[in-house]
Motif scaffolding. Structure first.
Motif, PDB file in Angstrom:
ATOM      1  N   GLY A 297       0.813  -1.217   0.000  1.00 63.16           N
ATOM      2  CA  GLY A 297       0.000   0.000   0.000  1.00 63.16           C
ATOM      3  C   GLY A 297       0.844   1.263   0.000  1.00 63.16           C
ATOM      4  N   LEU A 298       1.902   1.274   0.814  1.00 62.81           N
ATOM      5  CA  LEU A 298       2.773   2.451   0.870  1.00 62.81           C
ATOM      6  C   LEU A 298       3.481   2.697  -0.455  1.00 62.81           C
ATOM      7  CD1 LEU A 298       4.303   2.105   4.443  1.00 62.81           C
ATOM      8  CD2 LEU A 298       2.614   3.789   3.669  1.00 62.81           C
ATOM      9  N   MET A 299       3.867   1.622  -1.147  1.00 62.50           N
ATOM     10  CA  MET A 299       4.507   1.787  -2.459  1.00 62.50           C
ATOM     11  C   MET A 299       3.553   2.455  -3.449  1.00 62.50           C
ATOM     12  SD  MET A 299       6.745  -1.680  -2.934  1.00 62.50           S
ATOM     13  CE  MET A 299       7.479  -1.178  -4.476  1.00 62.50           C
TER      14      MET A 299
ATOM     15  N   ALA B 259      -4.482   9.093  -8.522  1.00 67.83           N
ATOM     16  CA  ALA B 259      -5.592   9.021  -7.567  1.00 67.83           C
ATOM     17  C   ALA B 259      -5.970   7.566  -7.282  1.00 67.83           C
ATOM     18  CB  ALA B 259      -6.799   9.793  -8.106  1.00 67.83           C
ATOM     19  N   VAL B 260      -6.028   6.738  -8.324  1.00 71.78           N
ATOM     20  CA  VAL B 260      -6.342   5.312  -8.143  1.00 71.78           C
ATOM     21  C   VAL B 260      -5.266   4.636  -7.287  1.00 71.78           C
ATOM     22  CG1 VAL B 260      -6.570   3.086  -9.347  1.00 71.78           C
ATOM     23  CG2 VAL B 260      -7.745   5.114 -10.217  1.00 71.78           C
TER      24      VAL B 260
ATOM     25  N   GLY C 234      -3.986   2.115  -2.578  1.00 70.91           N
ATOM     26  CA  GLY C 234      -2.961   1.861  -1.566  1.00 70.91           C
ATOM     27  C   GLY C 234      -3.510   2.018  -0.164  1.00 70.91           C
ATOM     28  N   LEU C 235      -4.288   3.079   0.066  1.00 72.28           N
ATOM     29  CA  LEU C 235      -4.895   3.277   1.388  1.00 72.28           C
ATOM     30  C   LEU C 235      -5.853   2.140   1.733  1.00 72.28           C
ATOM     31  CD1 LEU C 235      -5.603   7.124   1.242  1.00 72.28           C
ATOM     32  CD2 LEU C 235      -4.011   5.951   2.794  1.00 72.28           C
ATOM     33  N   LEU C 236      -6.698   1.769   0.775  1.00 74.96           N
ATOM     34  CA  LEU C 236      -7.644   0.668   1.009  1.00 74.96           C
ATOM     35  C   LEU C 236      -6.914  -0.641   1.269  1.00 74.96           C
ATOM     36  CD1 LEU C 236     -10.259   1.460  -1.794  1.00 74.96           C
ATOM     37  CD2 LEU C 236     -10.607   1.690   0.685  1.00 74.96           C
TER      38      LEU C 236
ATOM     39  N   LYS D 206      -9.912  -4.080   6.893  1.00 74.84           N
ATOM     40  CA  LYS D 206     -11.346  -4.126   6.602  1.00 74.84           C
ATOM     41  C   LYS D 206     -11.666  -3.763   5.145  1.00 74.84           C
ATOM     42  CE  LYS D 206     -15.618  -2.992   8.839  1.00 74.84           C
ATOM     43  NZ  LYS D 206     -16.106  -2.940  10.185  1.00 74.84           N
ATOM     44  N   THR D 207     -10.819  -2.957   4.506  1.00 78.61           N
ATOM     45  CA  THR D 207     -11.069  -2.526   3.128  1.00 78.61           C
ATOM     46  C   THR D 207     -10.084  -3.148   2.131  1.00 78.61           C
ATOM     47  OG1 THR D 207      -9.670  -0.558   3.411  1.00 78.61           O
ATOM     48  CG2 THR D 207     -12.028  -0.322   3.896  1.00 78.61           C
ATOM     49  N   ARG D 208      -9.274  -4.077   2.593  1.00 78.45           N
ATOM     50  CA  ARG D 208      -8.221  -4.664   1.752  1.00 78.45           C
ATOM     51  C   ARG D 208      -8.785  -5.358   0.516  1.00 78.45           C
ATOM     52  NH1 ARG D 208      -4.648  -7.307   5.535  1.00 78.45           N
ATOM     53  NH2 ARG D 208      -3.924  -5.182   5.820  1.00 78.45           N
ATOM     54  N   ALA D 209      -9.913  -6.039   0.636  1.00 80.40           N
ATOM     55  CA  ALA D 209     -10.503  -6.742  -0.513  1.00 80.40           C
ATOM     56  C   ALA D 209     -10.868  -5.750  -1.619  1.00 80.40           C
ATOM     57  CB  ALA D 209     -11.734  -7.528  -0.071  1.00 80.40           C
ATOM     58  N   LEU D 210     -11.423  -4.606  -1.240  1.00 78.78           N
ATOM     59  CA  LEU D 210     -11.757  -3.573  -2.220  1.00 78.78           C
ATOM     60  C   LEU D 210     -10.482  -2.967  -2.805  1.00 78.78           C
ATOM     61  CD1 LEU D 210     -13.770  -1.780  -3.691  1.00 78.78           C
ATOM     62  CD2 LEU D 210     -13.823  -0.303  -1.651  1.00 78.78           C
ATOM     63  N   GLY D 211      -9.483  -2.721  -1.969  1.00 79.94           N
ATOM     64  CA  GLY D 211      -8.210  -2.177  -2.435  1.00 79.94           C
ATOM     65  C   GLY D 211      -7.543  -3.077  -3.453  1.00 79.94           C
TER      66      GLY D 211
END
Length: 125
Positions: free
Chosen positions: A13-15, A56-57, A62-64, A69-74
């Protein structure tokens, strides 16, 4: 295993957050490029909305991806960008390092998709 997954997802996510922010702030140096690569990046620059959209995507995905809890959407949000990165690294930047990083990131993305497959069943009907 839970901690390993969290650390990998955090780094992943940070990358992407870093890559997305760079598309707005331009703080990372550009690598040396072949004329063909320069031509491609010039074309991307002509489409003024493309890089901000990708940035933006990457930031949102990355945040998701970091938040459990939001990893699946991310993982779904990042997947098209990740496929583009892999294709780009295998066609225009044929370095071993770039290919390895791209494949490792794709494998992390696929792992998270598979790990969350139950959450996607409602989407697939």
């Amino acid at each position: 295993m839970k901690y390993i997954k969290f650390i990998l997802c955090l780094l992943f996510g940070l990358m992407f957050i870093n890559a997305g922010l760079d598309k707005f702030l331009h703080y990372m140096p550009m690598p040396e490029m072949e004329p063909e690569q320069m031509k491609l990046f010039s074309a991307f620059g002509e489409i003024v909305w493309l890089m901000p959209l990708i940035g933006a995507v990457e930031i949102i995905g990355g945040l998701l991806f970091i938040i459990p809890k939001t990893r699946a959407l991310g993982a779904i949000v990042i997947l098209p960008v990740m496929v583009g990165i892999v294709l780009h690294n295998f066609t225009l930047f044929p370095t071993v390092e770039g290919r390895i990083i791209a494949v490792v990131l794709l494998l992390i993305n696929i792992w998270v998709l598979i790990d969350n497959r139950e959450k996607y069943k409602a989407l697939l009907g």
